[in-house]
Design an enzyme around this catalytic site. Structure first.
Site, short mmCIF file in Angstrom:
data_model
loop_
_atom_site.label_atom_id
_atom_site.label_comp_id
_atom_site.label_asym_id
_atom_site.label_seq_id
_atom_site.Cartn_x
_atom_site.Cartn_y
_atom_site.Cartn_z
N LYS A 21 22.19 -23.28 73.24
CA LYS A 21 22.10 -23.97 74.53
C LYS A 21 23.47 -23.84 75.20
O LYS A 21 24.13 -24.83 75.56
CB LYS A 21 21.69 -25.43 74.33
CG LYS A 21 21.29 -26.15 75.62
CD LYS A 21 20.08 -25.54 76.30
CE LYS A 21 19.69 -26.38 77.52
NZ LYS A 21 18.66 -25.72 78.35
N ASP A 70 15.28 -23.92 74.89
CA ASP A 70 14.07 -24.31 75.61
C ASP A 70 13.24 -23.08 75.99
O ASP A 70 12.02 -23.08 75.87
CB ASP A 70 14.40 -25.16 76.84
CG ASP A 70 15.57 -24.62 77.64
OD1 ASP A 70 16.25 -23.68 77.18
OD2 ASP A 70 15.82 -25.14 78.75
N ASP A 76 9.04 -25.72 62.80
CA ASP A 76 7.79 -26.48 62.82
C ASP A 76 6.85 -25.94 63.90
O ASP A 76 5.64 -25.86 63.69
CB ASP A 76 8.09 -27.96 63.09
CG ASP A 76 8.49 -28.71 61.82
OD1 ASP A 76 8.95 -28.05 60.88
OD2 ASP A 76 8.35 -29.94 61.79
N ASP A 82 15.32 -26.55 62.85
CA ASP A 82 14.37 -27.53 62.31
C ASP A 82 13.15 -27.64 63.24
O ASP A 82 12.00 -27.62 62.81
CB ASP A 82 15.07 -28.88 62.19
CG ASP A 82 14.35 -29.85 61.27
OD1 ASP A 82 13.29 -29.49 60.74
OD2 ASP A 82 14.85 -30.97 61.09
N TYR A 110 23.28 -33.03 62.11
CA TYR A 110 22.84 -33.67 60.88
C TYR A 110 24.01 -34.04 59.97
O TYR A 110 23.89 -34.92 59.11
CB TYR A 110 21.87 -32.77 60.12
CG TYR A 110 20.54 -32.54 60.81
CD1 TYR A 110 20.28 -33.12 62.05
CD2 TYR A 110 19.56 -31.76 60.25
CE1 TYR A 110 19.06 -32.89 62.69
CE2 TYR A 110 18.34 -31.54 60.87
CZ TYR A 110 18.11 -32.11 62.10
OH TYR A 110 16.91 -31.90 62.74
#
Length: 374
Positions: free
Chosen positions: A195, A227, A255, A251, A141
């Site tokens: 990751k 994942d 959610d 982020d 970001y």
């Protein structure tokens, strides 16, 4: 105590839910003898419409002069075609950077009364109480370089876009310490999500987090690929305590956690670490339901509880708001995102009013108990 705040209602459903959050804050302040000093400023699409800047200078100045900032939401599809620096979201990213708020705390707690709102079976989701600690000022970001090549008739189909994931050791160290310190006050478990089998950033992340963990021998540290963590979040949500992760992964996972506990409209967040804390519900501006009076204000109201706890260290006041929300849900009141087919949904303002009434009742009850024991 004087509670000096800047209020940024923002866009979409932001003004609707923020209004209810401020009413709940006022009820708590009155009940516990605090005084509010509030100033309202513009951000996002509202600021773009007014002064063609998603984060005006007077908004920054007001925020930096406050003890904390309470924000509604940022974003509007009407500005999707604008250049990056003139989109509503650019104002939010700049504000986080101006405030130095590098640690984003996103709790996801299943209220017992809402077991039937989760898409998961009650026995799987029951007892879920996790805290996602998301690094907020690094990663994709904010990383440079970033670009998208210019569009022209000759370049159709051959353009290229670039984003850069970038982290330094100090950035990872400071967010890791926040996670471990919070874990010490909870169940003393940290799951670091990365990751590392693919990304160099994640390899550095894992190495630094492991090193910082040595200073917290009471905390159990585990590592998980993002994942796999997403899968486990659905399979065994109540096993999670503190989840530590980078900006984009946090982020996304937060959610997903909102879906697990019943609705994104329930999630609060605190962005801390700098001189001034920034507090906002997780749900975003939700332009499709803006102005309809059906948005869930509980995420914004619970955000006020985080503000009281983390900026002002007012634990009783924070717990009063959280208990009030739990009480209203136990009584069966639901906004549209939580109501089943057999339940009648109440409006944003009605839900806010019921929480305020519950706060007032709690304060009166506590006062009566104190008088009896005096």
């Amino acid at each position: 105590m004087i509670l000096k705040l800047t209020i940024l209602s923002g866009d979409g459903i932001g003004p609707e839910v923020t209004e209810q959050a401020v009413l709940a804050l006022q009820a708590v302040a009155n009940g516990f003898g605090h005084r509010l000093e509030l100033q309202h400023k513009l951000i996002g699409a509202a600021a773009l419409t007014a002064v063609n800047d998603p984060l005006p200078a007077d908004t920054i100045q007001a925020c930096l002069s406050s003890a904390a900032v309470l924000m509604g939401a940022v974003g509007s599809p009407g500005f999707d075609h604008y250049p990056n620096h003139l989109r509503p979201e650019a104002g939010l990213l700049r504000l986080r950077r101006e405030l130095g708020a590098f640690a984003n705390l996103r709790p996801a707690v299943l209220f017992p009364a809402l077991e039937d709102c989760s898409p998961l079976r009650p026995e799987i989701v029951r007892g879920t109480d996790m805290l996602i600690v998301r690094e907020l000022l690094g990663g994709l970001y904010f990383g440079q370089p970033r670009s998208i090549s210019a569009k022209s008739e000759s370049s159709s189909g051959s353009r290229e876009a670039i984003n850069t994931m970038r982290y330094s050791e100090p950035e990872i160290e400071r967010i890791a310490r926040v996670a471990f310190e919070l874990a010490m006050k909870r169940r003393r478990k940290v799951l670091s999500v990365d990751k590392a089998n693919v990304l160099e950033c994640s390899r550095l992340w894992r190495e630094v987090v492991t090193r910082i963990a040595q200073g917290y021998p009471e905390v159990k540290l585990a590592h998980q690929y993002v994942d796999s963590a997403a899968m486990l979040l659905v399979q065994r949500p109540k096993d999670f305590d503190v989840i530590l992760t980078e900006n984009m992964f946090g982020d996304i996972l937060s959610d997903q956690a909102g879906g697990v506990v019943g609705s994104l409209g329930l999630l609060a967040s605190a962005s801390i670490g700098g001189a001034v804390g920034l507090y906002e519900p997780v749900h975003g501006s939700a332009p499709d339901i803006a102005g309809k009076g059906i948005a869930n204000p509980l995420g914004a109201i619970l955000t006020v509880a985080m503000l009281l706890r983390h900026t002002f260290q007012l634990e009783r006041e924070a717990s009063c708001i959280e208990d009030a929300v739990g009480s209203v849900l136990v009584q069966g009141w639901r906004t549209a995102d939580l109501a089943s087919k057999t339940q009648t949904a109440i409006s944003t303002t009605e839900m806010g009013r019921r929480v305020v009434d519950a706060v007032k009742s709690s304060v009166i009850s506590a006062s009566e108990k104190k008088e009896k024991t005096a």
